[in-house]
Design an enzyme around this catalytic site. Sequence first.
Site, PDB file in Angstrom:
ATOM      1  N   HIS A  12       1.714   9.166 -14.955  1.00  0.00           N
ATOM      2  CA  HIS A  12       0.337   9.581 -15.219  1.00  0.00           C
ATOM      3  C   HIS A  12       0.121  10.834 -14.379  1.00  0.00           C
ATOM      4  O   HIS A  12       0.832  11.052 -13.386  1.00  0.00           O
ATOM      5  CB  HIS A  12      -0.654   8.487 -14.806  1.00  0.00           C
ATOM      6  CG  HIS A  12      -0.569   7.273 -15.681  1.00  0.00           C
ATOM      7  ND1 HIS A  12      -0.078   6.076 -15.244  1.00  0.00           N
ATOM      8  CD2 HIS A  12      -0.903   7.095 -16.982  1.00  0.00           C
ATOM      9  CE1 HIS A  12      -0.093   5.209 -16.237  1.00  0.00           C
ATOM     10  NE2 HIS A  12      -0.588   5.793 -17.302  1.00  0.00           N
TER      11      HIS A  12
ATOM     12  N   ASP B 169      -0.140   9.892 -10.915  1.00  0.00           N
ATOM     13  CA  ASP B 169       1.098   9.385 -10.291  1.00  0.00           C
ATOM     14  C   ASP B 169       1.856  10.596  -9.742  1.00  0.00           C
ATOM     15  O   ASP B 169       2.484  10.532  -8.694  1.00  0.00           O
ATOM     16  CB  ASP B 169       2.031   8.700 -11.308  1.00  0.00           C
ATOM     17  CG  ASP B 169       1.439   7.435 -11.916  1.00  0.00           C
ATOM     18  OD1 ASP B 169       0.771   6.687 -11.183  1.00  0.00           O
ATOM     19  OD2 ASP B 169       1.664   7.206 -13.124  1.00  0.00           O
TER      20      ASP B 169
END
Length: 345
Positions: A50, A53
């Site tokens: 993501h 992330d």
Amino acid sequence: MAKSQYRFCVGPWNFSAGQDPYGPPVREEKSFDWKLKALKELGFEGMMFHDDDAVPDIDSKSAKQVLAEARALKRQLDDAGVVAEMVAPRLWFAPQTVDGAFTSNNPKHRQYAIDRSKQTCDIARELGTDILVLWLAREGSYLRESKSAGQATEHLVTAFDALLKHDKKIRLAIEPKPNEPMDHAYLPTIGHALAIAQQTRDPKRVGCVIESAHSLLSGHDPADDIEFAMSFKKLWSLHLNDQNGLKYDQDKPFGSANLRVAFNQVRALERTGYGKNGEFVCFDVHPFRTTREEHFLQHLANSKRTFVHLLKKARTYPEKEAARLIADRNYQDLDQLVLEHLMGV
Ligand code: XLS
Ligand code: MG
């Protein structure tokens, strides 16, 4: 075990610490470095991200800082010999996405979602991937009368067009899911994903990701979804896992609930040549909440093991015998042929 030509991938969220809506984490939260090392040791070559992330606390950072951190991450991945498979904007956490992201009723919030996703394209470019995964978590409604599906479709096309225009190389891979967190999602199935692709400024750059559990939640067979998407050459990533019926999203290890359905997914990949253009097989699986610290990685190792075993089953499937039974319309014995092949008798 059969040798596979497939490349495997997971995301950092797949090393989850056991938190669910009813309770806190039950295992120690692992660092990114720990996850990267574990992934490598398990024989995975790719990692999904993501946007946050890749760059934690992304909304508090300047565009320059975000790109600098993405560049540093790319160096770390290169050193580890791991490829970034995709990046996905997390459009379901921020206060601006409470009422949906691209389909919010608030135009400022829709713009936030577009801007954040454009930045995700920039991160993807830095990480060396051209795949932007769109799991459209909050694009739907809790209350039918609060929105309009027609208008939502227009908002989605506007957003997709903005991203396709922003980055001439990016490919949008829509990951449909019919429900959860929404009551009804606006792009619930692979059919919806591929249909909306045609409305965009560059249909060739809009495809899909299939997640086994999401297909099952739609009442579909994921193997059929795979073959359908592959027939359009639009399956650009794959999230294998399992799901026991129409319940919450379970993200079980691949094959855990229904081995035959898992077998047919592997067979569909073999039949359609998935992976031949470098596409990854990702396992979007989570450890059971009961999993102890020392068994933290078993859901990943086991999903891959099951995949490789099923690959062998797909490659040794008695095709001639099956064809003979099909020609004779003897589906009764075809059914048994499959069962006995899977049982190894
Ligand atoms: C959630 C999704 C998510 C996506 C990436 O259900 O599977 O994990 O794969 O945003
Ligand atoms: Mg997924």
